[in-house]
Write an enzyme that holds these catalytic residues in place. Structure first.
Site, short mmCIF file in Angstrom:
data_model
loop_
_atom_site.label_atom_id
_atom_site.label_comp_id
_atom_site.label_asym_id
_atom_site.label_seq_id
_atom_site.Cartn_x
_atom_site.Cartn_y
_atom_site.Cartn_z
N GLY A 40 -20.42 -30.00 -38.17
CA GLY A 40 -20.67 -28.94 -37.23
C GLY A 40 -22.02 -28.53 -37.30
O GLY A 40 -22.57 -27.73 -36.53
N GLY A 41 -22.66 -28.71 -38.76
CA GLY A 41 -24.12 -28.31 -38.78
C GLY A 41 -24.46 -26.63 -38.81
O GLY A 41 -23.25 -25.86 -38.60
N VAL A 280 -38.04 -22.15 -35.99
CA VAL A 280 -37.58 -23.05 -37.05
C VAL A 280 -38.52 -24.37 -37.16
O VAL A 280 -39.30 -24.31 -36.27
CB VAL A 280 -36.13 -23.43 -36.66
CG1 VAL A 280 -35.19 -22.28 -36.43
CG2 VAL A 280 -36.27 -24.27 -35.30
N MET A 325 -35.13 -26.30 -28.61
CA MET A 325 -34.01 -26.74 -29.94
C MET A 325 -32.72 -25.96 -29.71
O MET A 325 -32.50 -24.76 -30.04
CB MET A 325 -34.79 -26.22 -31.12
CG MET A 325 -35.81 -26.90 -31.57
SD MET A 325 -36.87 -26.38 -33.11
CE MET A 325 -37.89 -27.59 -33.20
N HIS A 452 -15.28 -14.68 -2.96
CA HIS A 452 -15.32 -13.21 -3.09
C HIS A 452 -14.11 -12.66 -3.41
O HIS A 452 -13.07 -12.83 -3.11
CB HIS A 452 -15.67 -12.81 -1.66
CG HIS A 452 -15.68 -11.28 -1.57
ND1 HIS A 452 -16.68 -10.49 -1.91
CD2 HIS A 452 -15.01 -10.25 -1.06
CE1 HIS A 452 -16.60 -9.36 -1.75
NE2 HIS A 452 -15.43 -9.05 -1.23
#
Length: 473
Positions: A40-41, A280, A325, A452
């Site tokens: 998943g980083g 980064v 990024m 609406h």
């Protein structure tokens, strides 16, 4: 011994990497993914997802404090920082496990370790410092016809602002504080900096933001950025633009910052903690790119709109391949890359159609050209605006502050950009993203019936305003 050759190997299991691997498997490629820290980083474990969990806790706390505005009462309102962080980490853990399930479901081999390109079609994987999850393959040498680098990015470190994990934080430490600091200096006012400023301020921290450029949220439309600044300052966040932090002096449990302003003056202020949010840099170190001759530019891998580098069989997607990024950019870029490898002739990435979202209070969302960029490009434009105060749903929600802004080509009616600030705009922006991808003109948007009462009606009214047909202001 298991076969160590693959059609496709993806290096990095962040949102770009794991989505690419899944699409690769769907297309019939024998696929593996290499990861050294967590499935998943950064996004899933230390970025997009857990920060939204933190911000949700802050949002609920904010509304509890405003209970009287809704005819409600709530007494002795407080929070437990440990519990707030625990919830955020739990959300990240749940999704981390989900990525592991998706790898298994799609028959993607997960190789646990650190990857280095070792020649044409070869990858050396060395052991990781992190324990290997159950079912992953061991380090060693692997081969692949196509190697896709999706190693992401890490916080940029400026001289004099080096994080120490105690007094000077990156987003890693800012996401798991042991307690709420009394005061906080946020250096940088991009999405990460402003989100953390919003989170900590809502919980009661005295927050100051320093930005070297003339406006906060520099990539946003200037009008939206100006409104955001006014709202944040009204809440009590101190903001200094065209200023820089030239020095940090660390005490036992605080930091004294030297802040230089555009007029040449400097002053010293002491803060309990500092967050460095100055951008980064790509994770390209130790990958063997230079030895293989892969071209890099300004710390990023140079790749074309299909992810191809200058070396045959090597590709790059996501943060490591350049801005914007954003996780959703990485995911889409990965799908384009693997579909191009398959010969499916996908549309190349159009970065002007990638939405950006900032989850502070109020939320900010945008897609396409800002008003200034449209003018710089020589376009004759029509601009529409609609304020939240003119929308019944916004008033009913108690969220009357905000704006929806649309930019059209005056000659063709093409929607060039859309920019929003206010409640739930991060959920609204996709409507304009879809419209731009369909090459919609103002006529189709005017003839679209919006339900609406909803906040989305403001999108319609903003279009009408660009053509002098607005109804409710």
């Amino acid at each position: 011994m298991a076969d160590k050759s693959y059609d496709v190997v993806v290096i990095g299991a962040g949102p770009g990497g794991y989505v690419t691997a899944i699409r690769s498997a769907q297309l019939g490629f024998k696929t593996a993914i290499i990861e050294a820290r967590h499935l998943g980083g950064i996004c899933l474990n230390w970025g997009c997802i857990p920060t939204k969990a933190l911000l949700r806790s802050a949002e609920i706390f904010h509304y509890m404090q405003k209970a009287g505005d809704y005819g409600l009462s709530a007494e002795k309102i407080s929070f437990d920082m440990g519990a707030v962080v625990k919830r955020s980490r739990g959300v990240a853990s749940q999704l981390n496990q989900g990525v592991g399930f998706l790898m298994k479901k799609n028959k993607i081999d997960v190789i646990w370790g650190r990857a280095k390109l070792a020649g044409k079609g070869k990858i050396d994987v060395s052991p990781s410092d992190e324990p290997a999850p159950k079912g992953t393959l061991e380090p060693g040498q692997y081969s692949a016809k196509h190697i896709i680098v999706a190693t992401g990015a890490r916080p940029r470190v400026l001289p004099g602002l080096e994080p120490d994990q105690k007094l000077v934080w990156t987003y890693f430490e800012a996401m798991a504080p042991k307690s709420l600091p009394k005061s906080l200096l946020v250096v940088g006012s991009g999405a990460i900096g402003i989100e953390f400023a919003s989170f900590y301020h809502t919980l009661g921290c005295d927050v100051t933001v320093v930005e070297v450029l003339p406006q906060i949220l520099p990539v946003e439309d200037a009008e939206i950025s100006s409104l955001a600044r006014k709202r944040l300052e009204k809440q009590g966040i101190k903001i200094l633009t065209e200023a820089k932090v030239s020095k940090l002096e660390k005490g036992a449990d605080d930091v004294t910052a030297t802040i230089e302003t555009k007029d040449g003056k400097s002053e010293k202020k002491t803060f309990a903690r500092v967050i460095s949010a100055v951008g980064v840099v790509g994770n390209i170190d130790g990958l063997g790119l230079e030895e293989l001759g892969v071209k890099t530019e300004r710390g990023l891998i140079a790749a074309d709109p299909y992810g191809r580098t200058n070396v045959e069989g090597v590709y790059a997607i996501g943060d490591v391949a350049g801005p914007p990024m954003l996780a959703h950019k990485a995911e889409h870029e990965g799908v384009i890359c693997i579909e191009a490898i398959k010969g499916m002739q996908p549309h190349p990435m159009d970065k002007l159609k990638i939405p950006g979202c900032t989850y502070c209070h109020p939320q900010i969302a945008s897609v396409g050209l800002t008003e200034a960029k449209a003018k710089e490009a020589g376009r004759k434009i029509r601009v529409g605006r609609f304020p939240f105060i003119g929308n019944g749903k916004a008033i009913a929600l108690g969220e009357p502050d905000g704006l929806v802004k649309t930019i059209f080509d005056a000659e063709t009616g093409e929607l060039l950009g859309a920019h929003m600030i206010g409640a739930e705009v991060t959920e609204l922006i996709q409507g304009f993203v879809v419209a731009m991808n369909l090459e919609t003109t103002e006529e189709e948007l005017m003839h679209t019936v919006f339900p609406h009462p909803t906040l989305s009606e403001m999108m319609h009214e903003s279009v009408l305003d660009a053509y002098d047909r607005v109804i409710h202001v």
